[in-house]
Design an enzyme around this catalytic site. Structure first.
Site, PDB file in Angstrom:
ATOM      1  N   CYS A  54      30.275  67.653  41.796  1.00 37.79           N
ATOM      2  CA  CYS A  54      29.359  67.811  40.657  1.00 37.79           C
ATOM      3  C   CYS A  54      28.943  66.510  39.987  1.00 37.79           C
ATOM      4  CB  CYS A  54      29.979  68.725  39.620  1.00 37.79           C
ATOM      5  SG  CYS A  54      30.075  70.418  40.184  1.00 37.79           S
TER       6      CYS A  54
ATOM      7  N   GLU B   1      26.928  77.307  34.957  1.00 33.46           N
ATOM      8  CA  GLU B   1      28.398  77.451  35.002  1.00 33.46           C
ATOM      9  C   GLU B   1      29.043  76.120  34.637  1.00 33.46           C
ATOM     10  OE1 GLU B   1      30.234  75.744  37.380  1.00 33.46           O
ATOM     11  OE2 GLU B   1      28.548  74.996  38.594  1.00 33.46           O
ATOM     12  N   PHE B   2      30.248  76.226  34.098  1.00 39.66           N
ATOM     13  CA  PHE B   2      30.999  75.013  33.734  1.00 39.66           C
ATOM     14  C   PHE B   2      32.397  75.091  34.343  1.00 39.66           C
ATOM     15  CE2 PHE B   2      27.917  75.926  30.371  1.00 39.66           C
ATOM     16  CZ  PHE B   2      27.197  74.735  30.344  1.00 39.66           C
ATOM     17  N   LEU B   3      32.448  75.451  35.620  1.00 41.43           N
ATOM     18  CA  LEU B   3      33.746  75.691  36.264  1.00 41.43           C
ATOM     19  C   LEU B   3      34.303  74.414  36.870  1.00 41.43           C
ATOM     20  CD1 LEU B   3      32.711  78.908  38.233  1.00 41.43           C
ATOM     21  CD2 LEU B   3      33.673  78.755  35.926  1.00 41.43           C
TER      22      LEU B   3
ATOM     23  N   HIS C 280      41.183  59.860  30.947  1.00 38.95           N
ATOM     24  CA  HIS C 280      42.210  59.319  31.843  1.00 38.95           C
ATOM     25  C   HIS C 280      41.560  58.262  32.728  1.00 38.95           C
ATOM     26  CE1 HIS C 280      45.041  62.345  30.672  1.00 38.95           C
ATOM     27  NE2 HIS C 280      44.140  63.280  30.899  1.00 38.95           N
TER      28      HIS C 280
END
Ligand code: UDX
Length: 436
Positions: free
Chosen positions: A262, A150-152, A253
């Protein structure tokens, strides 16, 4: 389709609710009986914009249910494993005990042909071990093990799930690929690329993606330090380099360093995997080291803004979570910042729209306040540690009149120096000229 999700934590709950919303019948299984009971009553235990509504709607439509026991796996066409893989205490390896426990538990219940999919972030080779366990426990069955990372992002997880840049499917088996294609078919219509690769490649894509994003952040943070010394503006440097398509403008940023559940954990687990295989990943090592040092260095910025000492002074910290739109304070840069300020003799008042309860056990000495202006009461400096929307347009006059002296340390670069000059603040930003 019938889908079972093992683990109703952050990833399991978001993925399960989204799959149900696609029209699949989903059971999310979790060992925590209180959590399951709460979810079945429609109470969502985590903070994620839009999730409670999505869970509620799909529970009502009877496409989503929650259970403690794993019986549902037995008629599921796809069983997803979405349990936690925390950093193992002491060595930084990913702790895979929850993954393997789940596999052992579901093994006897799986149908004779089943597809088991790891969504949990697991080191390369974990899929092989899962397959070994399943073969040993179920020699009779034809079970395929697939990696589907997943890349949430927290705070934008539903949007990320429903509008992914790509869906990575790691398996060489044509039947398993077809099952996953069917699970994600509703998304297909918007044409996100399905990227079919080997299982080990899929496992590594996840870590390499997070390590690369973390690299962009540590890179721009070091450039920000240089900007401060040479009188350049890091926001403009970031825009100037980001306009080059080969570089891209996102994740540039400058700030107090990355946190969350993560990046710190995944960079450390990737380094361990690399060490185990005798391959140095010196860039990732530097990324992690730069980030650790940066979190501590932020307190020195506050000290400098207060002419060299914070002893006996009151500092208002706005934002405790590692980023906005989450209540998650794990590895948040605000925590070491506040601890360091307290160690240096400051009194800290703080406000966060969602993260105060999570912060309290880590920061018992802080005075928690009802809003930003309340936190600023009597403060010698206000520090913006998280860029929550409500901190982007503060009433500077009101803030100033609440404070003992007008000093703002903007660790997220949300204000412009000219507006601070007009409002008569001393202003310190990250990698940009401030106001003395
Ligand atoms: C991340 C990845 O984005 C996601 O794809 C992965 O699956 C899980 O990890 P998340 O941890 O929720 O998601 O947050 P993200 O928005 O990526 O931010 C991580 C940290 O980096 C935050 O502390 C954030 O403040 C910081 N950050 C991010 C920066 O300092 N600068 C940036 O330009 C971007």
């Amino acid at each position: 389709m019938r889908v079972t999700m093992i683990g109703a934590g952050y990833v399991g709950l978001v993925s399960g609710a989204c799959f149900a919303d696609f029209g699949h019948h989903v059971t999310c299984v979790d060992k925590d009986a209180r959590k399951v009971a709460a979810l079945n009553r429609g109470e969502v235990p985590i903070f994620e914009p839009g999730l409670a509504e999505l869970v509620d709607a799909n529970v009502r439509q009877q496409r989503l249910q929650f259970a403690v026991d794993t019986a549902a796996v037995n008629d599921a066409e796809a069983v997803f494993i979405a349990v936690g893989t925390p950093s193992r205490r002491g060595d930084g390896h990913a702790d895979l005990s929850f993954v393997y426990d789940a596999v052992r538990e579901i093994a006897p219940l799986l149908a004779a042909t089943a597809v088991v999919v790891t969504k949990s972030t697991v080191p390369v080779g974990t899929g092989d071990e899962i397959e070994r366990i399943l073969r040993e426990k179920r020699p009779d069955a034809d079970i395929q093990v697939v990696s589907n990372p997943e890349f949430l992002r927290e705070g934008a997880a539903i949007q990320d799930f429903k509008h992914p840049d790509r869906i990575v499917i790691g398996t060489a088996d044509a039947g398993a690929r077809a099952v996953l294609a069917e699970v994600y078919r509703p998304l297909y219509l918007n044409a996100p690329p399905m990227f079919y690769v080997s299982r080990r490649t899929a496992e590594l894509i996840k870590y390499a993606a997070n390590a690369f994003l973390a690299t962009k952040i540590s890179f721009i943070n070091e450039v920000a330090d240089l900007c401060e010394q040479v009188g350049a503006d890091v926001n403009e440097v970031a825009r100037g380099i980001g306009m080059d398509n080969r570089i891209g403008g996102k994740f540039l940023h400058a700030g107090p360093g990355f946190g969350g559940s993560c990046f710190p954990k995944d960079t450390s687990a990737l380094l361990k995997t690399a060490q185990d295989h005798g391959v140095p990943l010196r860039i990732v090592e530097a990324v992690a080291a730069v980030n650790d040092q940066r979190k501590r260095a932020m307190s020195r910025k506050v000290v400098a803004a207060l002419d060299g000492s914070v002893r006996g002074k009151t500092i208002a910290v706005l934002g405790l979570t590692f980023k906005p739109n989450t209540d998650d304070t794990r590895d948040s840069p605000a925590i070491p910042l506040i601890t360091a300020l307290e160690d240096l003799g400051a009194k800290v008042r703080a406000y966060d729209p969602a993260g105060m309860e999570q912060a309290k056990p880590h920061l018992p000495g802080v005075q928690y306040c009802g809003n930003a202006y309340d936190a600023a009461e009597g403060a010698h400096a206000v520090v913006i540690a998280t860029e929550w929307e409500q901190f982007r347009a503060l009433d500077l006059g009101r803030l100033r009149s609440a404070m003992a002296q007008p000093v703002i340390v903007d660790l997220r670069n949300v204000y412009r120096a000219d507006e601070m000059r007009r409002a008569q603040f001393r202003y310190v930003a990250v990698g940009r000229p401030g106001v003395d």
